[in-house]
Design a protein around this motif. Structure first.
Motif, PDB file in Angstrom:
ATOM      1  N   ALA A 172       0.833  -1.208   0.000  1.00  0.00           N
ATOM      2  CA  ALA A 172       0.000   0.000   0.000  1.00  0.00           C
ATOM      3  C   ALA A 172       0.864   1.253   0.000  1.00  0.00           C
ATOM      4  O   ALA A 172       0.558   2.243  -0.677  1.00  0.00           O
ATOM      5  N   VAL A 173       1.951   1.225   0.753  1.00  0.00           N
ATOM      6  CA  VAL A 173       2.852   2.374   0.806  1.00  0.00           C
ATOM      7  C   VAL A 173       3.608   2.523  -0.510  1.00  0.00           C
ATOM      8  O   VAL A 173       3.775   3.637  -1.028  1.00  0.00           O
ATOM      9  N   LYS A 174       4.044   1.418  -1.072  1.00  0.00           N
ATOM     10  CA  LYS A 174       4.786   1.486  -2.331  1.00  0.00           C
ATOM     11  C   LYS A 174       3.915   2.018  -3.470  1.00  0.00           C
ATOM     12  O   LYS A 174       4.415   2.696  -4.374  1.00  0.00           O
ATOM     13  N   ARG A 175       2.625   1.735  -3.416  1.00  0.00           N
ATOM     14  CA  ARG A 175       1.725   2.291  -4.448  1.00  0.00           C
ATOM     15  C   ARG A 175       1.714   3.807  -4.383  1.00  0.00           C
ATOM     16  O   ARG A 175       1.696   4.491  -5.418  1.00  0.00           O
ATOM     17  N   ASN A 232      13.179   0.873   0.622  1.00  0.00           N
ATOM     18  CA  ASN A 232      14.184   0.438  -0.354  1.00  0.00           C
ATOM     19  C   ASN A 232      13.862   0.906  -1.764  1.00  0.00           C
ATOM     20  O   ASN A 232      14.701   0.795  -2.664  1.00  0.00           O
ATOM     21  N   ASP A 233      12.665   1.436  -1.975  1.00  0.00           N
ATOM     22  CA  ASP A 233      12.292   1.951  -3.292  1.00  0.00           C
ATOM     23  C   ASP A 233      13.275   3.039  -3.725  1.00  0.00           C
ATOM     24  O   ASP A 233      13.689   3.874  -2.920  1.00  0.00           O
ATOM     25  N   SER A 234      13.617   3.030  -5.001  1.00  0.00           N
ATOM     26  CA  SER A 234      14.639   3.966  -5.505  1.00  0.00           C
ATOM     27  C   SER A 234      14.203   5.432  -5.415  1.00  0.00           C
ATOM     28  O   SER A 234      15.049   6.327  -5.447  1.00  0.00           O
ATOM     29  N   LEU A 235      12.916   5.711  -5.304  1.00  0.00           N
ATOM     30  CA  LEU A 235      12.450   7.092  -5.199  1.00  0.00           C
ATOM     31  C   LEU A 235      12.634   7.668  -3.796  1.00  0.00           C
ATOM     32  O   LEU A 235      12.567   8.877  -3.607  1.00  0.00           O
ATOM     33  N   VAL A 236      12.837   6.802  -2.825  1.00  0.00           N
ATOM     34  CA  VAL A 236      12.963   7.259  -1.434  1.00  0.00           C
ATOM     35  C   VAL A 236      14.382   7.760  -1.173  1.00  0.00           C
ATOM     36  O   VAL A 236      15.351   7.033  -1.349  1.00  0.00           O
ATOM     37  N   ARG A 237      14.487   9.021  -0.737  1.00  0.00           N
ATOM     38  CA  ARG A 237      15.781   9.635  -0.474  1.00  0.00           C
ATOM     39  C   ARG A 237      16.152   9.647   1.002  1.00  0.00           C
ATOM     40  O   ARG A 237      17.317   9.791   1.359  1.00  0.00           O
ATOM     41  N   PRO A 250      16.712  -4.121   5.670  1.00  0.00           N
ATOM     42  CA  PRO A 250      16.232  -2.841   6.212  1.00  0.00           C
ATOM     43  C   PRO A 250      16.796  -1.634   5.466  1.00  0.00           C
ATOM     44  O   PRO A 250      18.008  -1.519   5.290  1.00  0.00           O
ATOM     45  N   ALA A 251      15.892  -0.762   5.046  1.00  0.00           N
ATOM     46  CA  ALA A 251      16.293   0.387   4.222  1.00  0.00           C
ATOM     47  C   ALA A 251      17.170   1.363   4.975  1.00  0.00           C
ATOM     48  O   ALA A 251      17.963   2.094   4.360  1.00  0.00           O
ATOM     49  N   TRP A 252      17.065   1.420   6.299  1.00  0.00           N
ATOM     50  CA  TRP A 252      17.855   2.396   7.046  1.00  0.00           C
ATOM     51  C   TRP A 252      19.356   2.105   7.006  1.00  0.00           C
ATOM     52  O   TRP A 252      20.165   2.950   7.385  1.00  0.00           O
ATOM     53  N   LYS A 253      19.724   0.936   6.503  1.00  0.00           N
ATOM     54  CA  LYS A 253      21.149   0.641   6.366  1.00  0.00           C
ATOM     55  C   LYS A 253      21.775   1.337   5.160  1.00  0.00           C
ATOM     56  O   LYS A 253      23.006   1.467   5.090  1.00  0.00           O
ATOM     57  N   THR A 254      20.945   1.759   4.223  1.00  0.00           N
ATOM     58  CA  THR A 254      21.476   2.425   3.019  1.00  0.00           C
ATOM     59  C   THR A 254      20.880   3.803   2.775  1.00  0.00           C
ATOM     60  O   THR A 254      21.354   4.532   1.903  1.00  0.00           O
ATOM     61  N   LYS A 255      19.847   4.184   3.516  1.00  0.00           N
ATOM     62  CA  LYS A 255      19.215   5.490   3.344  1.00  0.00           C
ATOM     63  C   LYS A 255      19.425   6.325   4.612  1.00  0.00           C
ATOM     64  O   LYS A 255      19.427   5.789   5.727  1.00  0.00           O
ATOM     65  N   PRO A 256      19.598   7.637   4.484  1.00  0.00           N
ATOM     66  CA  PRO A 256      19.773   8.492   5.676  1.00  0.00           C
ATOM     67  C   PRO A 256      18.506   8.522   6.522  1.00  0.00           C
ATOM     68  O   PRO A 256      17.392   8.425   6.004  1.00  0.00           O
ATOM     69  N   LYS A 262      21.517  10.304  -3.936  1.00  0.00           N
ATOM     70  CA  LYS A 262      21.242   8.904  -4.166  1.00  0.00           C
ATOM     71  C   LYS A 262      20.656   8.221  -2.940  1.00  0.00           C
ATOM     72  O   LYS A 262      20.444   7.031  -2.924  1.00  0.00           O
ATOM     73  N   GLY A 263      20.386   9.030  -1.890  1.00  0.00           N
ATOM     74  CA  GLY A 263      19.752   8.472  -0.713  1.00  0.00           C
ATOM     75  C   GLY A 263      20.629   7.512   0.067  1.00  0.00           C
ATOM     76  O   GLY A 263      20.137   6.666   0.783  1.00  0.00           O
TER      77      GLY A 263
END
Length: 265
Positions: free
Chosen positions: A81-84, A110-115, A195-201, A262-263
């Motif tokens: 739902a969030v990714k949509r 982890n979506d590429s649009l998320v910074r 987990p996305a927080w390992k690669t995104k600020p 690049k997030g």
């Protein structure tokens, strides 16, 4: 031969300006502009309407704000739902999660649009963890959870104000108690992968009087994710995103201003 020294100076100046223009252009290409899109994700037992004040503050400042509405039925469904909503954005976005919504953005982020990721009194599990197990390591103060025989959880309306919304007006807390969304117990036991927080600020807000998530667990999450900024709000309940909407909006703006192109961390 008649040499004009002024002409030489002008030529040199024009070359210098050209070089500086190229340098600045390349520098700007490496630094992202302020992210304009914000996606807000609510937690368990509530819906997206609680973000209204944050939405209004950010919208007045020119941000495009979208509010996801996870159904709280399955973790995978909530992430989808969030990714949509992320996929509807016209450019990079900041993803914000409250409470259980933090676990959701930890995967959806982890979506590429998320910074960047902003956690508001939220769970941020690591690889192989669940928020339910982490809550056992740092027990919370609430005593109001009702687990139904049908697999759905509920907060006792008589104790909702004290445990979930202690710093809100009684009328608001009572309305939230009696309009709450039952949540499937299974979502709290979802095991996080990648987990996305390992690669995104990350930016994090700790609610210092939170009874639903132990503030010490929030601090652990914030520190472990190497948060760029940690804000602790004195006297804030689990409903900090409502009671301290300005501080929440300010933290989101910090994320929008400072997110890297690049997030990455």
């Amino acid at each position: 031969m008649n040499l004009n020294p002024n002409r030489g100076i002008r030529t040199f100046a024009m070359l210098l300006i050209l070089i500086m223009t190229i340098f600045v252009s390349e520098l700007q290409a490496q630094v992202s502009p302020r992210v304009q899109n914000i996606v807000l994700v609510h937690g368990a037992f509530v819906d997206g309407s609680g973000w209204q004040q944050v939405y209004e503050i950010l919208s007045k400042k020119g941000y495009k704000v979208s509010i996801a509405q996870p159904a709280l039925t399955t973790f995978e469904g909530d992430v989808a739902a969030v990714k949509r909503v992320i996929n509807l954005q016209d450019g990079p976005c900041i993803l914000v999660g409250h409470s259980y919504g933090g676990a959701v953005i930890t995967t959806a982020g982890n979506d590429s649009l998320v910074r960047g990721l902003v956690y508001i009194a939220a769970h941020a599990p690591d690889q192989g963890e669940s928020e339910a197990d982490n809550g056992k390591i740092f027990p919370a103060a609430y005593k109001s959870l009702i687990k139904g025989n049908d697999g759905w959880d509920y907060i006792d309306p008589k104790m909702f104000a004290a445990d979930f919304s202690g710093d809100l007006p009684k009328s608001k807390a009572d309305f939230m108690a009696n309009s709450q969304t039952p949540t499937a117990d299974v979502v709290f036991h979802a095991i996080i992968q990648n987990p996305a927080w390992k690669t995104k600020p990350v930016w994090y807000m700790v609610a210092k009087s939170d009874r639903i998530i132990n503030p010490e667990l929030e601090r652990m999450y914030a520190k472990r994710a190497n948060s760029k900024k940690i804000v602790e709000v004195e006297g804030a309940s689990h409903s900090v995103y409502i009671s301290h909407s300005k501080e929440v909006a300010d933290l989101i703006i910090s994320a929008a201003d400072l997110s890297q192109k690049k997030g990455t961390k």
